[in-house]
Scaffold this motif. Structure first.
Motif: not given
Length: 556
Positions: A275-278, A261-272, A231-235, A254-258
């Motif tokens: 991330h790509a969409d962002f 976010y990735m580091s605290l969730t996962d680096y699965s294909l869906a998460s990536r 949310e911080l990244a998007e804001t 924004a990119l740093n916050y994203y």
């Protein structure tokens, strides 16, 4: 035997408690958007006890969140044959019905799920409401109706209040959403998402400073709650777009916050992929290409990766890879093709059609690119907002005919944010394409289009003075002297009204002289006095003007 029975009952109770704890862990992982972790927990539960219908339902929901509907359906159908929580799987199947546009079937499945629900139970209602909101075409009104029933059953249930907040927010009722989120967190302080959503409301209201403060409060409560960094990244991304002077600084935040976010969730294909969409949103195509290639290593056959590779390749100057990737993606029948896919494919073909010298054009490939861009606009009219940069690039390369082909598509949307400028450049492109040195005879149809385009500019912005001068020049080429004179005179009127400072500008003065001379030349055969007046006005501005001097001598 008695000891064995006691041991068996104790073991069964232990397994049941353990599974309940695991389900709670899975729910927490889902809320924290740690989807791979949630899937792992839920699959473990199902392997231990295949009859656990609730675990199957939650797992199916995770797959739905990740847009893997085939796997979701398998687990929902498997969960129906289970024991505890089996009926919840009707809700999952109902959401699939909603996604397929079958509302009647969805409602039938929801009715089966909520049949015989006890008075104080709300879980089924919560998940039915979430299904309405998560469908491809969200139905917030229906979600609110379901949640109102749940609130009657249990008015202090935090989850009910949280989803009410989401439904109100989706229904654009900010005030009620705020109350629901606030009440949800007060009812259950473990619902950190409800606290975070208060910041989301502020972000939606463009109160970015207050939104960041709200997110900081969430971090103070739980610094490891991943979604708050998304949310911080998007804001910060939105904030940067609304405050251009800080856009670069905020985009980097924004990119740093994203990444956080990735580091605290996962680096699965869906998460990536998310991330790509962002990264597409943020315009960081170098990073997108890196991410796309990492995804390709994880899953070489996932077709959606081709979209990211195609977008990144085009933006990074590799038209061949872009065309290959996007054509492969679009050609796969099961892929959900978007308008932007055709846009990028068209752009890539247009870019490839231009020779290394920047002048020669492969007309066949260029026209194929134009057809793809038209297809994109037919699918989604707002794609016209994305055409200005390509059109301007072609225009600046003096590829006026090609630029006009782009602008002709762009101006089909009167609501486009670039409508005025697109019309201006359309008119200019058509005009300059008909004044090339190698043009034997101007194309009257093209010039009529240019005339209309300049007219659109004048209608939308009457003070845009250059629209008059180019419209006059266009009508001169069309040999419509009466209209030529009208627009030259309109030009003089507009710049005169802007005051002496405007008339003193060198470029403006030259165009005023052009207006007087061409108008005078037209009047010479019909109104000699008017012709003399205009040539005299030219000489008042430029006493050495040879054309006006000789013309006056002839007229006198």
């Amino acid at each position: 035997m008695n000891k064995f029975k006691i041991f068996s009952v104790a073991l069964l109770a232990s397994v049941t408690v353990s599974q309940a704890q695991d389900l709670n862990q899975a729910k927490k992982a889902i809320d924290a958007e740690q989807f791979d972790s949630a899937k792992s927990i839920l699959k473990s539960i199902i392997n231990t006890k295949p009859s656990n219908g609730k675990a199957a339902f939650l797992l199916g929901n995770v797959y739905l969140t990740q847009n893997v509907s085939d796997s979701a359906k398998i687990y929902f159908q498997k969960g129906l044959s289970g024991t505890e929580g089996a009926k919840l799987n009707y809700i999952g199947l109902g959401q699939l019905d909603l996604d397929n546009g079958n509302v009647v079937a969805a409602q039938a499945n929801f009715a089966l799920a909520s049949k015989d629900v006890k008075k104080k139970d709300v879980e089924e209602y919560i998940y039915i409401a979430k299904a309405y909101m998560a469908a491809n075409k969200p139905d917030y009104k229906s979600a609110l109706s379901v949640l109102s029933r749940a609130k009657i059953n249990n008015p202090q249930d935090g989850q009910v209040l949280l989803e009410l907040g989401n439904a109100f927010y989706g229904d654009k009722n900010q005030n009620e959403a705020y109350v629901a989120y606030r009440d949800a967190f007060q009812a259950d302080p473990t619902l950190i998402r409800a606290k975070m959503q208060l910041g989301v409301l502020l972000k939606g209201a463009k109160a970015y400073t207050e939104a960041v403060k709200a997110y900081d409060n969430v971090i103070a409560t739980n610094a490891n709650y991943g979604p708050v960094y998304r949310e911080l990244a998007e804001t910060y991304y939105l904030w940067g777009r609304n405050e251009p002077s800080k856009s670069k600084e905020y985009l980097q935040k924004a990119l740093n916050y994203y990444e956080k976010y990735m580091s605290l969730t996962d680096y699965s294909l869906a998460s990536r992929m998310r991330h790509a969409d962002f990264l597409i949103l943020a315009g960081d195509y170098k990073a997108l290409e890196i991410e796309a290639n990492k995804m390709k290593e994880l899953d070489k056959v996932n077709p959606r990766i081709l979209r990211y590779l195609g977008f990144a390749a085009y933006e990074n100057g590799n038209a061949d890879v872009a065309i290959q990737s996007l054509e492969s993606f679009i050609a796969t029948p099961t892929n959900k093709v978007l308008a932007v896919d055709y846009q990028y494919l068209g752009f890539a073909k247009i870019k490839k059609s231009i020779g290394a010298d920047g002048k020669t054009i492969d007309p066949v490939l260029f026209n194929k690119g134009i057809l793809d861009v038209k297809k994109a606009v037919e699918m989604e009219i707002t794609i016209t907002n994305n055409l200005a940069d390509l059109g301007k690039s072609l225009y600046e390369q003096k590829l006026f005919k090609e630029a006009s082909a782009i602008y002709e598509i762009a101006v089909t949307n009167k609501e486009s944010r670039n409508y005025l400028l697109d019309n201006f450049y359309l008119g200019n492109s058509l005009y300059y394409d008909n004044t090339r040195k190698d043009v034997v005879k101007p194309d009257p149809i093209a010039l009529q289009k240019a005339d209309i385009a300049f007219g659109n500019v004048i209608e939308a912005s009457p003070a845009t003075q250059d629209a008059y001068i180019f419209r006059a020049r266009t009508n001169r080429l069309l040999e419509k002297d009466d209209m030529m004179v009208k627009y030259y005179e309109d030009y003089i009127k507009v710049v005169t009204e802007k005051g002496p400072e405007e008339l003193e500008k060198k470029a403006v003065k030259a165009k005023v002289i052009e207006s007087y001379n061409n108008s005078a030349a037209s009047y010479a055969n019909t109104n000699k006095a008017k012709a003399i007046e205009y040539f005299s006005k030219t000489l008042a501005l430029d006493p050495t003007n040879e054309y006006a001097t000789k013309s006056l001598q002839t007229l006198k």
